[in-house]
Design a protein around this motif. Sequence first.
Motif, PDB file in Angstrom:
ATOM      1  N   GLN A  73       0.699  -1.090   0.017  1.00  0.00           N
ATOM      2  CA  GLN A  73       0.015  -0.001  -0.041  1.00  0.00           C
ATOM      3  C   GLN A  73       0.742   1.073  -0.100  1.00  0.00           C
ATOM      4  OE1 GLN A  73      -2.574  -0.741   3.368  1.00  0.00           O
ATOM      5  NE2 GLN A  73      -3.611  -2.303   2.426  1.00  0.00           N
ATOM      6  N   ARG A  74       1.978   1.385   0.590  1.00  0.00           N
ATOM      7  CA  ARG A  74       2.908   2.279   0.709  1.00  0.00           C
ATOM      8  C   ARG A  74       3.377   2.434  -0.889  1.00  0.00           C
ATOM      9  NH1 ARG A  74       8.369   3.615   0.372  1.00  0.00           N
ATOM     10  NH2 ARG A  74       9.073   1.411   0.243  1.00  0.00           N
ATOM     11  N   HIS A  75       3.563   1.536  -1.654  1.00  0.00           N
ATOM     12  CA  HIS A  75       3.963   1.807  -3.053  1.00  0.00           C
ATOM     13  C   HIS A  75       2.772   2.392  -3.629  1.00  0.00           C
ATOM     14  CE1 HIS A  75       8.020   0.261  -3.362  1.00  0.00           C
ATOM     15  NE2 HIS A  75       7.813  -0.355  -2.063  1.00  0.00           N
ATOM     16  N   HIS A  76       1.656   1.720  -3.487  1.00  0.00           N
ATOM     17  CA  HIS A  76       0.480   2.413  -4.168  1.00  0.00           C
ATOM     18  C   HIS A  76       0.455   3.907  -4.046  1.00  0.00           C
ATOM     19  CE1 HIS A  76      -1.736  -1.655  -4.099  1.00  0.00           C
ATOM     20  NE2 HIS A  76      -0.814  -1.548  -5.065  1.00  0.00           N
ATOM     21  N   ALA A  77       0.700   4.344  -2.774  1.00  0.00           N
ATOM     22  CA  ALA A  77       0.415   5.503  -2.259  1.00  0.00           C
ATOM     23  C   ALA A  77       1.625   6.832  -2.577  1.00  0.00           C
ATOM     24  CB  ALA A  77       0.162   5.703  -0.821  1.00  0.00           C
ATOM     25  N   LYS A  78       2.754   5.809  -2.791  1.00  0.00           N
ATOM     26  CA  LYS A  78       3.803   6.750  -3.188  1.00  0.00           C
ATOM     27  C   LYS A  78       4.383   7.320  -1.987  1.00  0.00           C
ATOM     28  CE  LYS A  78       3.292   7.215  -8.173  1.00  0.00           C
ATOM     29  NZ  LYS A  78       2.163   6.108  -8.465  1.00  0.00           N
ATOM     30  N   ALA A  79       4.237   6.664  -0.991  1.00  0.00           N
ATOM     31  CA  ALA A  79       4.663   7.295   0.604  1.00  0.00           C
ATOM     32  C   ALA A  79       6.175   6.735   0.968  1.00  0.00           C
ATOM     33  CB  ALA A  79       3.489   6.985   1.577  1.00  0.00           C
ATOM     34  N   ALA A  80       6.591   7.259   1.829  1.00  0.00           N
ATOM     35  CA  ALA A  80       7.909   7.050   2.198  1.00  0.00           C
ATOM     36  C   ALA A  80       7.802   6.119   3.200  1.00  0.00           C
ATOM     37  CB  ALA A  80       8.538   8.292   3.006  1.00  0.00           C
ATOM     38  N   HIS A  81       6.680   6.044   4.027  1.00  0.00           N
ATOM     39  CA  HIS A  81       6.821   5.117   5.013  1.00  0.00           C
ATOM     40  C   HIS A  81       5.303   4.396   5.281  1.00  0.00           C
ATOM     41  CE1 HIS A  81      10.447   7.005   6.550  1.00  0.00           C
ATOM     42  NE2 HIS A  81       9.921   8.086   6.241  1.00  0.00           N
ATOM     43  N   ALA A  82       5.427   2.975   5.968  1.00  0.00           N
ATOM     44  CA  ALA A  82       4.491   2.329   6.263  1.00  0.00           C
ATOM     45  C   ALA A  82       4.562   1.933   7.817  1.00  0.00           C
ATOM     46  CB  ALA A  82       4.340   1.310   5.324  1.00  0.00           C
ATOM     47  N   ALA A  83       3.142   1.598   8.454  1.00  0.00           N
ATOM     48  CA  ALA A  83       3.389   1.173   9.687  1.00  0.00           C
ATOM     49  C   ALA A  83       2.115   0.516   9.890  1.00  0.00           C
ATOM     50  CB  ALA A  83       3.484   2.284  10.961  1.00  0.00           C
ATOM     51  N   THR A  84       2.178  -0.596  10.755  1.00  0.00           N
ATOM     52  CA  THR A  84       0.968  -1.475  10.950  1.00  0.00           C
ATOM     53  C   THR A  84       0.646  -1.385  12.391  1.00  0.00           C
ATOM     54  OG1 THR A  84       1.418  -2.970   9.156  1.00  0.00           O
ATOM     55  CG2 THR A  84      -0.031  -3.765  10.739  1.00  0.00           C
ATOM     56  N   PHE A  85      -0.665  -1.175  12.776  1.00  0.00           N
ATOM     57  CA  PHE A  85      -1.203  -1.148  14.246  1.00  0.00           C
ATOM     58  C   PHE A  85      -1.944  -2.319  14.411  1.00  0.00           C
ATOM     59  CE2 PHE A  85       0.342   3.278  13.296  1.00  0.00           C
ATOM     60  CZ  PHE A  85       0.366   3.768  14.374  1.00  0.00           C
ATOM     61  N   LEU A  97       6.477  -3.058  12.311  1.00  0.00           N
ATOM     62  CA  LEU A  97       7.155  -2.865  11.112  1.00  0.00           C
ATOM     63  C   LEU A  97       7.985  -3.906  10.638  1.00  0.00           C
ATOM     64  CD1 LEU A  97       8.632   0.751  12.481  1.00  0.00           C
ATOM     65  CD2 LEU A  97       6.738   0.491  11.079  1.00  0.00           C
ATOM     66  N   THR A  98       8.403  -4.187   9.290  1.00  0.00           N
ATOM     67  CA  THR A  98       9.246  -5.028   9.015  1.00  0.00           C
ATOM     68  C   THR A  98      10.683  -4.190   9.323  1.00  0.00           C
ATOM     69  OG1 THR A  98       9.514  -3.889   6.673  1.00  0.00           O
ATOM     70  CG2 THR A  98       7.938  -5.547   6.951  1.00  0.00           C
ATOM     71  N   PRO A  99      11.716  -5.090   9.355  1.00  0.00           N
ATOM     72  CA  PRO A  99      13.221  -4.534   9.450  1.00  0.00           C
ATOM     73  C   PRO A  99      13.257  -3.349   8.227  1.00  0.00           C
ATOM     74  CG  PRO A  99      13.349  -6.854   9.647  1.00  0.00           C
ATOM     75  CD  PRO A  99      12.025  -6.610   9.206  1.00  0.00           C
ATOM     76  N   GLU A 100      12.938  -3.650   7.184  1.00  0.00           N
ATOM     77  CA  GLU A 100      13.000  -2.630   6.155  1.00  0.00           C
ATOM     78  C   GLU A 100      12.379  -1.206   6.344  1.00  0.00           C
ATOM     79  OE1 GLU A 100      13.965  -6.413   4.669  1.00  0.00           O
ATOM     80  OE2 GLU A 100      12.019  -5.636   5.343  1.00  0.00           O
ATOM     81  N   GLN A 101      11.063  -1.287   6.701  1.00  0.00           N
ATOM     82  CA  GLN A 101      10.255  -0.139   7.206  1.00  0.00           C
ATOM     83  C   GLN A 101      10.883   0.577   8.449  1.00  0.00           C
ATOM     84  OE1 GLN A 101       6.430  -2.334   7.921  1.00  0.00           O
ATOM     85  NE2 GLN A 101       5.725  -2.127   5.985  1.00  0.00           N
ATOM     86  N   TRP A 102      11.285  -0.114   9.482  1.00  0.00           N
ATOM     87  CA  TRP A 102      12.018   0.351  10.561  1.00  0.00           C
ATOM     88  C   TRP A 102      13.276   1.305   9.933  1.00  0.00           C
ATOM     89  CZ3 TRP A 102      16.763  -0.434  12.834  1.00  0.00           C
ATOM     90  CH2 TRP A 102      17.092   0.143  14.136  1.00  0.00           C
TER      91      TRP A 102
END
Length: 132
Positions: A73-85, A97-102
């Motif tokens: 979804q981060r790629h769809h939004a062209k956003a820099a970051h993603a997080a899951t609550f 977060l994945t290690p890459e997201q962190w």
Amino acid sequence: MPNAAKGRGDRAEREAAELLSLLLGTTIRRKLGAGRLDDQGDLDGLNDFVLQVADWKDVARAAREKPASAEQQRHHAKAAHAATFVRFRGGTWRVVLTPEQWARLVLELRGPADPDALLPLPGDAALPPLAA
């Protein structure tokens, strides 16, 4: 998704939006259109972030699977970051977060604000790069 699970998910999104609004001092709201092919997360109001919410009975599965969805979804939004609550029993929330997201978040905090300087990270290879 069965109606009970959808209702639980909708409530969790509302609760997460309320919690984040209080913590951040800004308005965070639920997004409409979940489940679309170009889904861009569950919550809106935090620039350059995709926010995914999960209230699953199997919290370990949610912690394993939902961050990958948030990354897409981060790629769809062209956003820099993603997080899951992820909501645990009793209403406790944890951010997963994945290690890459962190790493992407830490690199931005430590250095250049240029998103291209943050890419690619391991795990990004299967996903398209962010557009400028």
